[in-house]
Design an enzyme around this catalytic site. Structure first.
Site, PDB file in Angstrom:
ATOM      1  CB  SER A 126      -0.994  -0.005   1.160  1.00  0.00           C
ATOM      2  OG  SER A 126      -0.352  -0.282   2.364  1.00  0.00           O
ATOM      3  CG  ASP A 170       4.909   0.556   6.207  1.00  0.00           C
ATOM      4  OD1 ASP A 170       5.864   0.174   6.892  1.00  0.00           O
ATOM      5  OD2 ASP A 170       3.751   0.147   6.362  1.00  0.00           O
TER       6      ASP A 170
END
Ligand code: GLA
Length: 380
Positions: A126, A170
């Site tokens: 994602s 991330d």
């Protein structure tokens, strides 16, 4: 993976202007420390979301995903959340929405995307998509925007648009990764340092347990709240402010479950800081021990492992030449990350997969990963 230029040409019947590569990431140290404003050591990898794109003058964004096998269309002046079958496009839509909201001039686009990061497996598919979309916007509109800013926009999109309360690790790793290096990130200041990942002696191998996990609806939010409760009781802004000595002195003030969560975060931060020097000395055996200690603490104190991850970790660690095995990302399923001596890699991978399949009945995959460049684009 199929050529993304070809996918674009087939769908749009024209040649694209830009090619964008946005990597996934592995995390080596710092399990659930990022939203506690702590430290992580992560690297962008050579599995990525690719996009080919060209600008449009009508403010329309036509997005085709090869992985989904579908297209989604929206207008830059009215970006709403997609429902049902088009929900996948929210990871893309949110980035455009917040870029525009934060004052960047972003026009329409034709975009084809394609990727080889397994989804829901702890390798940040994602965040990779969010950074791909941010980089598309940057390339097409000649935006003066830093990689750090694109990472923050990506996280904002994930938190506020998609609705998953992740930290910054991330997006930051996907945005700022450097070839052959790990990134030591201070998740409070967003300052970072590079630590060389010298792959002459060892390889990084990811094993996918084939046990799907979901962040939404998982225990992730509960863990965040428990950490916040711990920080509040100890009177600090975030658990990053508690060192091991202070924890030992004051742990009696914390309720049992909160104490376990805090203990994990405090010592994992400490291990992560220490790991950078160890990596710089190329002491992979010691580095592996720190990774393993992080995993064990995440299992016993933070309680984010699961039987499939434990099977993979146990089987991996039992092989000669395997220096470490830990869960990737949030845990609860998905992948493990291992450091394996180079000469042992070819021998141990099939052994680990076979033993895991026999024990769990699941069909695992493995990926040898190299530390790679963060999201970037080239003009075609
Ligand atoms: C997920 C989140 C990250 C981080 C990790 C746990 O990958 O997206 O922000 O919290 O879990 O370390």
């Amino acid at each position: 993976m199929k050529e993304t230029t070809e996918i674009y040409e087939n769908f749009f019947k024209e040649k694209p202007k830009y090619r964008i590569v946005s990597p996934g990431r592995i995390d080596l140290m710092g399990i659930h420390t990022d939203y506690n404003e702590g430290f992580v050591l992560a690297a962008a990898i050579d599995r990525a979301t690719e996009a080919c794109a060209s600008p449009r003058s009508d403010g329309k964004v036509i997005l085709y995903s090869e992985n989904i096998g579908a297209a989604s269309v929206f207008l830059t002046d009215n970006i709403e959340k997609a429902e049902k079958d088009s929900r996948w496009s929210n990871y893309f839509r949110g980035v455009y929405k917040f870029l525009i909201e934060e004052g960047y001039e972003v026009g329409g686009a034709n975009i084809a995307v394609n990727g080889n990061i397994p989804t829901g497996s702890g390798l940040s598919s994602s965040a990779s998509i969010e950074l791909a979309m941010g980089t598309v916007a940057k390339a097409l509109n000649n935006l003066d925007v830093t990689a750090e800013k694109l990472a923050l926009i990506g996280r904002r999109s994930e938190n506020e648009f998609v609705g998953v309360q992740t930290g910054i690790m991330d997006q930051f790793a996907c945005a700022l990764g450097k070839k052959d290096n790990a990134l030591f990130i201070d998740c409070r200041t967003l300052g970072y340092e590079l630590a060389p990942l010298d792959m002459n002696e060892v390889k990084i191998v990811v094993f996918n347990t084939a046990k799907q996990r979901g962040l939404v609806g998982s225990e992730y939010d509960t863990r965040r709240k428990q950490c916040e409760e711990g920080a509040a009781i100890l009177g600090v802004k975030a658990l990053r402010d508690i060192d091991p000595e202070t924890f030992e002195r004051r742990k009696g003030e914390l309720p049992e479950v909160v104490r376990k969560r805090v203990e994990h975060v405090v010592y994992e931060n400490d291990r992560t800081v220490r790991s950078v020097e160890v990596l710089r000395k190329r002491d992979f055996a010691e580095f592996g021990k720190l990774m393993n200690a992080g995993h064990d603490s995440a299992r016993d104190l933070y309680e984010v492992s699961c039987p499939e991850l434990e099977a993979m970790v146990e089987i991996s660690r039992a092989q000669e030449g395997v220096l470490s095995a830990r869960l990737a990302g949030a845990g609860f399923g998905g992948c493990t990350v291992s450091i394996i001596e180079k000469d042992a890699v070819d021998k141990v991978i099939p052994v680990i997969k076979k033993a895991y399949r026999e024990r769990t009945g699941l069909k695992p995959e493995s990926y040898i990963c190299n530390a790679s460049e963060g999201a970037h684009f080239t003009e075609i």
